[in-house]
Design a protein around this motif. Structure first.
Motif, PDB file in Angstrom:
ATOM      1  N   GLY A 197       0.798  -1.216   0.000  1.00  0.00           N
ATOM      2  CA  GLY A 197       0.000   0.000   0.000  1.00  0.00           C
ATOM      3  C   GLY A 197       0.829   1.263   0.000  1.00  0.00           C
ATOM      4  O   GLY A 197       0.360   2.320   0.445  1.00  0.00           O
ATOM      5  N   GLN A 198       2.068   1.194  -0.498  1.00  0.00           N
ATOM      6  CA  GLN A 198       2.923   2.378  -0.576  1.00  0.00           C
ATOM      7  C   GLN A 198       3.310   2.588  -2.039  1.00  0.00           C
ATOM      8  O   GLN A 198       3.685   1.647  -2.733  1.00  0.00           O
ATOM      9  CB  GLN A 198       4.162   2.237   0.307  1.00  0.00           C
ATOM     10  N   CYS A 199       3.229   3.815  -2.472  1.00  0.00           N
ATOM     11  CA  CYS A 199       3.364   4.102  -3.904  1.00  0.00           C
ATOM     12  C   CYS A 199       4.769   4.524  -4.310  1.00  0.00           C
ATOM     13  O   CYS A 199       4.967   5.001  -5.422  1.00  0.00           O
ATOM     14  CB  CYS A 199       2.357   5.187  -4.310  1.00  0.00           C
ATOM     15  N   CYS A 200       5.766   4.375  -3.407  1.00  0.00           N
ATOM     16  CA  CYS A 200       7.126   4.774  -3.790  1.00  0.00           C
ATOM     17  C   CYS A 200       7.612   3.992  -5.002  1.00  0.00           C
ATOM     18  O   CYS A 200       8.279   4.531  -5.884  1.00  0.00           O
ATOM     19  CB  CYS A 200       8.082   4.565  -2.619  1.00  0.00           C
ATOM     20  N   GLY A 201       7.331   2.677  -5.013  1.00  0.00           N
ATOM     21  CA  GLY A 201       7.660   1.865  -6.183  1.00  0.00           C
ATOM     22  C   GLY A 201       8.999   1.178  -6.124  1.00  0.00           C
ATOM     23  O   GLY A 201       9.280   0.320  -6.971  1.00  0.00           O
ATOM     24  N   GLY A 202       9.854   1.519  -5.177  1.00  0.00           N
ATOM     25  CA  GLY A 202      11.156   0.884  -5.093  1.00  0.00           C
ATOM     26  C   GLY A 202      11.123  -0.350  -4.202  1.00  0.00           C
ATOM     27  O   GLY A 202      10.067  -0.896  -3.881  1.00  0.00           O
ATOM     28  N   VAL A 203      12.318  -0.802  -3.811  1.00  0.00           N
ATOM     29  CA  VAL A 203      12.459  -1.964  -2.935  1.00  0.00           C
ATOM     30  C   VAL A 203      13.396  -1.585  -1.793  1.00  0.00           C
ATOM     31  O   VAL A 203      14.438  -0.971  -2.011  1.00  0.00           O
ATOM     32  CB  VAL A 203      13.026  -3.176  -3.694  1.00  0.00           C
ATOM     33  N   VAL A 204      13.007  -1.966  -0.579  1.00  0.00           N
ATOM     34  CA  VAL A 204      13.814  -1.721   0.616  1.00  0.00           C
ATOM     35  C   VAL A 204      14.156  -3.060   1.260  1.00  0.00           C
ATOM     36  O   VAL A 204      13.285  -3.925   1.404  1.00  0.00           O
ATOM     37  CB  VAL A 204      13.057  -0.847   1.645  1.00  0.00           C
ATOM     38  N   TRP A 205      15.414  -3.246   1.632  1.00  0.00           N
ATOM     39  CA  TRP A 205      15.827  -4.378   2.446  1.00  0.00           C
ATOM     40  C   TRP A 205      16.069  -3.870   3.860  1.00  0.00           C
ATOM     41  O   TRP A 205      16.851  -2.932   4.071  1.00  0.00           O
ATOM     42  CB  TRP A 205      17.105  -5.008   1.913  1.00  0.00           C
ATOM     43  N   LEU A 206      15.395  -4.466   4.821  1.00  0.00           N
ATOM     44  CA  LEU A 206      15.578  -4.102   6.222  1.00  0.00           C
ATOM     45  C   LEU A 206      16.367  -5.187   6.931  1.00  0.00           C
ATOM     46  O   LEU A 206      16.069  -6.379   6.799  1.00  0.00           O
ATOM     47  CB  LEU A 206      14.233  -3.918   6.928  1.00  0.00           C
ATOM     48  N   ALA A 207      17.372  -4.760   7.686  1.00  0.00           N
ATOM     49  CA  ALA A 207      18.150  -5.673   8.520  1.00  0.00           C
ATOM     50  C   ALA A 207      17.592  -5.645   9.938  1.00  0.00           C
ATOM     51  O   ALA A 207      17.204  -4.586  10.443  1.00  0.00           O
ATOM     52  CB  ALA A 207      19.617  -5.258   8.526  1.00  0.00           C
ATOM     53  N   PHE A 208      17.544  -6.817  10.574  1.00  0.00           N
ATOM     54  CA  PHE A 208      17.013  -6.956  11.927  1.00  0.00           C
ATOM     55  C   PHE A 208      18.097  -7.561  12.819  1.00  0.00           C
ATOM     56  O   PHE A 208      18.694  -8.582  12.473  1.00  0.00           O
ATOM     57  CB  PHE A 208      15.778  -7.855  11.935  1.00  0.00           C
ATOM     58  N   GLU A 209      18.312  -6.935  13.970  1.00  0.00           N
ATOM     59  CA  GLU A 209      19.333  -7.419  14.897  1.00  0.00           C
ATOM     60  C   GLU A 209      18.829  -7.246  16.327  1.00  0.00           C
ATOM     61  O   GLU A 209      18.452  -6.138  16.725  1.00  0.00           O
ATOM     62  CB  GLU A 209      20.638  -6.650  14.704  1.00  0.00           C
ATOM     63  N   ARG A 210      18.861  -8.319  17.080  1.00  0.00           N
ATOM     64  CA  ARG A 210      18.419  -8.240  18.471  1.00  0.00           C
ATOM     65  C   ARG A 210      19.542  -7.655  19.330  1.00  0.00           C
ATOM     66  O   ARG A 210      20.703  -8.064  19.217  1.00  0.00           O
ATOM     67  CB  ARG A 210      18.014  -9.612  18.989  1.00  0.00           C
TER      68      ARG A 210
END
Length: 259
Positions: free
Chosen positions: A70-83
């Motif tokens: 539901g976001q119209c930016c159109g690109g791709v984001v990779w999110l890193a997760f670290e505890r």
């Protein structure tokens, strides 16, 4: 401190809401920072909280920013997760976006306003004044340096390469010496990104004559911006001037760390 999950933008392609290095820290009942808002952030928070409750945590998750989110930016984001455990210092783990070095000469009203606003901007501030006791009592932001240098112009030689220099000391004689020192450095090294001085066109006209008398040429003097600040911003309140000046600095491209 409670356990948290550090979420950061690790890669991007196309149009995205935040840059690589943007981060947020999520706890069981709150969060700080932002990776872009919207459903991207909603899902990241939910994923982080499930991990805090015991679910497995993926090291990196790909988010296409299109109809599915539901976001119209159109690109791709990779999110890193670290505890991050409660006994770790979160501040030492935070990624940092490229920082532009800024040398601020003067800890008066406008200098103080610039410094306070700059805390939330991608800037490494080297704040210089010739007077003892002028800096605020609170500790400087991460990466900052505060220096008492008398005379102030002596600090010019040690400024970081690529620095944007802002000159607004407590008197015109000191401003003049700092400008002259910056121009000499530009002749020798040519590594200052910007030289700006607070003041009127009348002040700069007077300085120009005196600098010419010291042997500086038109090419040298053309490197100095006075008055400083983006055009069209009215008002002489310190905070208004600070916003106009910092907008001018942020418009400089490219930043040294990303060139």
């Amino acid at each position: 401190m409670a356990d948290s999950v550090l979420v950061s933008v690790s890669r991007t392609t196309g149009s995205v809401p935040r840059e690589v290095g943007a981060w947020m820290a999520v706890t069981a009942d709150g969060f700080t920072g932002t990776v872009g808002g919207g459903h991207l952030e909603f899902d990241a928070i939910a994923r982080a909280r499930r991990a805090l409750e015991g679910d497995a945590l993926e090291a990196e998750v790909r988010y296409p920013l299109g109809p599915s989110l539901g976001q119209c930016c159109g690109g791709v984001v990779w999110l890193a997760f670290e505890r991050i455990s409660a006994d770790e210092d979160l501040a030492t783990r935070l990624p940092r976006p490229p920082q532009r070095p800024v040398a601020l000469f003067g800890a008066g009203h406008v200098g103080d306003a610039i410094a306070h606003i700059a805390r939330d901007l991608p800037l490494d501030l080297h704040w210089i004044d010739s007077r003892e006791g002028q800096f605020p009592d609170e500790p400087p932001a991460y990466g900052w340096r505060q220096e008492v240098s008398n005379p102030a112009a002596d600090a010019v030689d040690d400024l970081a390469p690529g620095s944007a220099v802002l000159i607004m000391s407590h008197n015109h004689a000191e401003d003049f010496d700092i400008v002259a020192a910056c121009l000499r450095r530009q002749r020798e090294r040519g590594d200052l990104a910007f030289i700006g001085m607070i003041g009127s066109r009348t002040k700069w006209a007077s300085f120009r004559q005196r600098l010419e008398a010291r042997g500086f040429h038109q090419d040298d003097l053309a490197r100095v911006v006075c008055p400083i600040g983006v055009p069209g911003v009215a008002g002489k309140q310190p905070a208004v001037i600070a916003v106009a000046v910092l907008a001018q600095i942020l418009s400089l491209v490219p930043t040294p760390a990303s060139a």
